[in-house]
Structure formats: structure tokens, C-alpha cells
Design a protein around this motif. Structure first.
Motif, PDB file in Angstrom:
ATOM      1  N   VAL A 132       0.816  -1.206   0.000  1.00  0.00           N
ATOM      2  CA  VAL A 132       0.000   0.000   0.000  1.00  0.00           C
ATOM      3  C   VAL A 132       0.856   1.266   0.000  1.00  0.00           C
ATOM      4  O   VAL A 132       0.556   2.239  -0.698  1.00  0.00           O
ATOM      5  CB  VAL A 132      -0.957   0.006   1.212  1.00  0.00           C
ATOM      6  CG1 VAL A 132      -1.746   1.304   1.263  1.00  0.00           C
ATOM      7  CG2 VAL A 132      -1.901  -1.190   1.144  1.00  0.00           C
ATOM      8  N   VAL A 133       1.938   1.257   0.786  1.00  0.00           N
ATOM      9  CA  VAL A 133       2.768   2.461   0.911  1.00  0.00           C
ATOM     10  C   VAL A 133       3.978   2.364  -0.027  1.00  0.00           C
ATOM     11  O   VAL A 133       4.034   3.002  -1.062  1.00  0.00           O
ATOM     12  CB  VAL A 133       3.223   2.667   2.363  1.00  0.00           C
ATOM     13  CG1 VAL A 133       4.035   3.966   2.491  1.00  0.00           C
ATOM     14  CG2 VAL A 133       2.018   2.711   3.295  1.00  0.00           C
ATOM     15  N   SER A 134       4.951   1.536   0.363  1.00  0.00           N
ATOM     16  CA  SER A 134       6.163   1.381  -0.435  1.00  0.00           C
ATOM     17  C   SER A 134       6.916   0.156   0.054  1.00  0.00           C
ATOM     18  O   SER A 134       6.887  -0.165   1.251  1.00  0.00           O
ATOM     19  CB  SER A 134       7.055   2.620  -0.324  1.00  0.00           C
ATOM     20  OG  SER A 134       8.321   2.390  -0.920  1.00  0.00           O
ATOM     21  N   SER A 135       7.612  -0.518  -0.859  1.00  0.00           N
ATOM     22  CA  SER A 135       8.413  -1.672  -0.460  1.00  0.00           C
ATOM     23  C   SER A 135       9.550  -1.268   0.469  1.00  0.00           C
ATOM     24  O   SER A 135      10.033  -2.074   1.268  1.00  0.00           O
ATOM     25  CB  SER A 135       8.978  -2.366  -1.699  1.00  0.00           C
ATOM     26  OG  SER A 135       9.786  -1.473  -2.449  1.00  0.00           O
ATOM     27  N   GLN A 136       9.978   0.000   0.389  1.00  0.00           N
ATOM     28  CA  GLN A 136      11.030   0.478   1.273  1.00  0.00           C
ATOM     29  C   GLN A 136      10.538   0.613   2.709  1.00  0.00           C
ATOM     30  O   GLN A 136      11.341   0.708   3.638  1.00  0.00           O
ATOM     31  CB  GLN A 136      11.553   1.825   0.781  1.00  0.00           C
ATOM     32  CG  GLN A 136      12.195   1.759  -0.605  1.00  0.00           C
ATOM     33  CD  GLN A 136      12.673   3.116  -1.086  1.00  0.00           C
ATOM     34  OE1 GLN A 136      12.383   4.139  -0.478  1.00  0.00           O
ATOM     35  NE2 GLN A 136      13.405   3.122  -2.191  1.00  0.00           N
ATOM     36  N   PHE A 137       9.216   0.601   2.888  1.00  0.00           N
ATOM     37  CA  PHE A 137       8.621   0.749   4.212  1.00  0.00           C
ATOM     38  C   PHE A 137       8.536  -0.589   4.939  1.00  0.00           C
ATOM     39  O   PHE A 137       8.257  -0.633   6.143  1.00  0.00           O
ATOM     40  CB  PHE A 137       7.214   1.344   4.061  1.00  0.00           C
ATOM     41  CG  PHE A 137       6.523   1.660   5.353  1.00  0.00           C
ATOM     42  CD1 PHE A 137       6.932   2.712   6.154  1.00  0.00           C
ATOM     43  CD2 PHE A 137       5.441   0.898   5.772  1.00  0.00           C
ATOM     44  CE1 PHE A 137       6.292   2.998   7.334  1.00  0.00           C
ATOM     45  CE2 PHE A 137       4.777   1.181   6.954  1.00  0.00           C
ATOM     46  CZ  PHE A 137       5.206   2.237   7.734  1.00  0.00           C
ATOM     47  N   LYS A 138       8.800  -1.684   4.230  1.00  0.00           N
ATOM     48  CA  LYS A 138       8.567  -3.020   4.780  1.00  0.00           C
ATOM     49  C   LYS A 138       9.340  -3.276   6.064  1.00  0.00           C
ATOM     50  O   LYS A 138       8.762  -3.668   7.085  1.00  0.00           O
ATOM     51  CB  LYS A 138       8.928  -4.072   3.728  1.00  0.00           C
ATOM     52  CG  LYS A 138       8.730  -5.499   4.196  1.00  0.00           C
ATOM     53  CD  LYS A 138       9.110  -6.483   3.101  1.00  0.00           C
ATOM     54  CE  LYS A 138       8.964  -7.918   3.584  1.00  0.00           C
ATOM     55  NZ  LYS A 138       9.336  -8.896   2.544  1.00  0.00           N
ATOM     56  N   ASP A 139      10.657  -3.094   6.036  1.00  0.00           N
ATOM     57  CA  ASP A 139      11.465  -3.399   7.214  1.00  0.00           C
ATOM     58  C   ASP A 139      11.201  -2.441   8.361  1.00  0.00           C
ATOM     59  O   ASP A 139      11.393  -2.796   9.532  1.00  0.00           O
ATOM     60  CB  ASP A 139      12.951  -3.363   6.853  1.00  0.00           C
ATOM     61  CG  ASP A 139      13.357  -4.530   5.950  1.00  0.00           C
ATOM     62  OD1 ASP A 139      12.666  -5.559   5.990  1.00  0.00           O
ATOM     63  OD2 ASP A 139      14.344  -4.392   5.208  1.00  0.00           O
ATOM     64  N   ALA A 140      10.759  -1.228   8.055  1.00  0.00           N
ATOM     65  CA  ALA A 140      10.483  -0.256   9.123  1.00  0.00           C
ATOM     66  C   ALA A 140       9.293  -0.678   9.981  1.00  0.00           C
ATOM     67  O   ALA A 140       9.175  -0.259  11.138  1.00  0.00           O
ATOM     68  CB  ALA A 140      10.223   1.122   8.519  1.00  0.00           C
ATOM     69  N   VAL A 141       8.396  -1.517   9.424  1.00  0.00           N
ATOM     70  CA  VAL A 141       7.216  -1.944  10.175  1.00  0.00           C
ATOM     71  C   VAL A 141       7.617  -2.657  11.461  1.00  0.00           C
ATOM     72  O   VAL A 141       7.016  -2.442  12.523  1.00  0.00           O
ATOM     73  CB  VAL A 141       6.328  -2.856   9.309  1.00  0.00           C
ATOM     74  CG1 VAL A 141       5.217  -3.492  10.125  1.00  0.00           C
ATOM     75  CG2 VAL A 141       5.737  -2.066   8.154  1.00  0.00           C
TER      76      VAL A 141
END
Length: 294
Positions: free
Chosen positions: A260-269
Motif C-alpha cells: 500500500v505504501v512502499s516496499s522500502q517501508f517493509k522493514d520499518a514496520v
């Protein structure tokens, strides 16, 4: 309809990765319940499972299933050996000291794999082919079914072990009160070694089933370990059911964040969820202030 299919695709991806996090979280919980320590070598055991299986498969001496079984057994033995050589000699095995020693174990394990098996990313074929399966408009890799199915089977096996076997009950008794367990005739040292064996076995299982999807290398264990720890904290550190819930939720949040947001946001979750849990509910979703049950 296309958006609905994409959402379902993200949910399946989240359940797949979440199943891996759940198994890793179980390893954290087992060690925590027996020693009150956090085992930072858990992620390296996941990496070792995948690397050993991939190396064995590359030799062509055994079929894939035998390579995976051998890798899980070998990683479990490494976990027991780690306890015997590093943890047991301690005169006063305080939780903080054990935690610090597991950091050393993690560094040593990573270096050992790098020197012995190399730096090149490795992998092997999926258990039942690489052709995606069409389900309700989704394209799902067959390995995803293996990951989710084996994760559920592993959780069921661990539940049966802790609830209905003598060794499992001994480990639970040791977790509640080590001195009282010793007075009752339980070999506390043996149960702690068993906890390390089971935790390493969990790491080995996670490693061999995720490698066909993502490949693995000597430096992949740290992030997997952190995410497994985040899942354990989210569900409730020390709770078997919490590990399952926390792992699946973390996987779903990661998949939705990436889609939904960005693949770069994945690890930040993982970092964000860990901070939120520590701030607002440090005992986790299913945990209590003092947990007396695995």
C-alpha cells in the motif's frame, strides 16, 4: 476486482512471511522461559538451517528432503552444543549474562558460516515445483503452502510437546521455578539444554522452508532474528500462542505496508511495531505481567 485480488495476494504473502516469524518467535520464547534471557543467536540458527541445506543439496549426494532434515538436525545439535560449551559452565547464569553470551554466539555463528560455507547467496528448488498456482485470481507459489502448512504443524507439535509429554512438563516446571523444579527431582541442566535444542530446531525449520523463496547467505540471520524477536514481543514474550499471533500479524503488517505504501517501508514496520508494543503494552497482546505458562 483487481484491487481485491491484489489485497488477497498481499494477505497470502503476509501469512507466508508471518509463518516464518512465528516459528522464529517460538525459539525466542523457549529460551526466555527457561533462562529469562533473550537469545540473539536465534536468527543465525535460521540462516544456518538454510545454508547447510543449500550446501548439502549442491553436493548432489542427497535428495532435497534429506538435505533439509539433516540441516534441521544439525542445527539442533549446534544449539545443544552451544548450551553445553558456553552457557552451562557459568557459575551464576544471570539472564543478562546469558543474553550477552548469545550475542557472542551470533557473531561466532555468522563468522563460522562465512568462513566455512562462503559469502555467496545460496538456495534450492521449491519443495513441489516453481510454477505458481492460480487461486481465486491470485498467483501463489506452491512453497507458500508448504511454509504455512509446516508452520502450523510445527506449532501443533510444540503445543503437544509442552502440554502432554513429561519432558515438556519438566521444561515448563523449570521455567516457573528452577529451584523448586530441582527439589522435585527434575534435572534442570538437562531441561535448559533441551530448550536450546528446541530453539535451534525451530530456527533450522524456519531456515529450510523459507530459503526456496528468498535464498539465504551468511548475513541474513540478523534481520530475521530481529523480526522474530519483534513478533515474540508483539504476541507476548513467553507465550506459544502469542508467538503465532505476533508472527502472523507482523507478516501481514509488513505485506500491507509494502503493497500500500512502499516496499522500502517493509522493514520499518518491525521497528515501529516493536516501539509501539514497548511503549503501550510491553507484555504483548497475549502476555501478562508475569507469565507462568509457555
Amino acid at each position: 476486482m483487481e484491487s481485491y485480488t491484489q489485497l488477497l495476494q498481499l494477505l497470502v504473502a503476509g501469512l507466508t512471511t508471518g509463518s516464518i516469524y512465528a516459528i522464529v518467535a517460538v525459539g525466542f520464547n523457549i529460551i526466555f522461559k527457561s533462562t529469562d534471557a533473550i537469545n540473539f543467536a536465534q536468527g543465525e540458527w535460521v540462516m544456518m538451517g538454510g545454508m547447510i541445506a543449500a550446501t548439502a543439496y549442491a553436493t548432489g549426494m542427497m535428495p532435497l528432503w534429506a538435505c533439509c532434515v539433516a540441516a534441521v538436525v544439525l542445527v539442533a545439535l549446534i544449539g545443544g552444543l552451544s548450551e553445553r560449551l558456553v552457557i552451562r559452565p557459568l557459575r551464576s547464569p544471570a539472564a543478562l549474562l546469558v543474553t550477552l553470551l548469545t550475542i557472542g554466539l551470533a557473531i561466532f555463528s555468522k563468522s563460522l558460516v562465512m568462513v566455512g560455507l562462503g559469502k555467496t547467496p545460496m538456495g534450492y528448488p521449491a519443495f513441489s515445483g516453481d510454477s505458481p498456482v492460480s487461486v481465486a485470481g491470485m498467483q501463489i507459489m506452491p512453497q507458500s503452502f508448504w511454509v504455512i502448512g509446516l508452520a502450523l504443524a510445527f506449532m501443533a507439535l510444540m503445543h503437544w510437546f509442552f502440554e502432554y509429554t513429561l519432558m515438556g512438563k519438566s521444561l515448563r516446571a523449570t521455567a516457573v521455578d528452577r529451584d523448586a523444579a530441582a527439589l522435585a527431582g527434575i534435572d534442570v541442566r538437562r531441561t535448559i539444554m533441551l530448550a536450546f535444542v528446541l530453539a535451534a530446531m525451530a530456527g533450522g525449520v524456519a531456515g529450510v522452508i523459507i530459503t526456496p523463496l528468498t535464498l539465504t547467505s551468511y548475513d541474513h540471520g540478523t534481520m530475521l532474528g530481529f523480526k522474530g524477536f519483534s513478533a515474540a514481543m508483539l504476541g507476548g514474550l513467553g507465550s506459544l500462542q502469542g508467538a503465532m499471533l505476533g508472527g502472523l500479524l507482523l507478516g501481514l503488517f509488513e505485506a500491507l505496508g509494502a503493497g500500500v505504501v512502499s516496499s522500502q517501508f517493509k522493514d520499518a514496520v518491525s521497528f515501529i511495531l516493536l516501539l509501539l508494543v514497548l511503549f503501550f503494552r510491553p507484555q504483548g497482546l497475549l502476555g501478562k505481567a508475569e507469565i507462568n505458562k509457555v
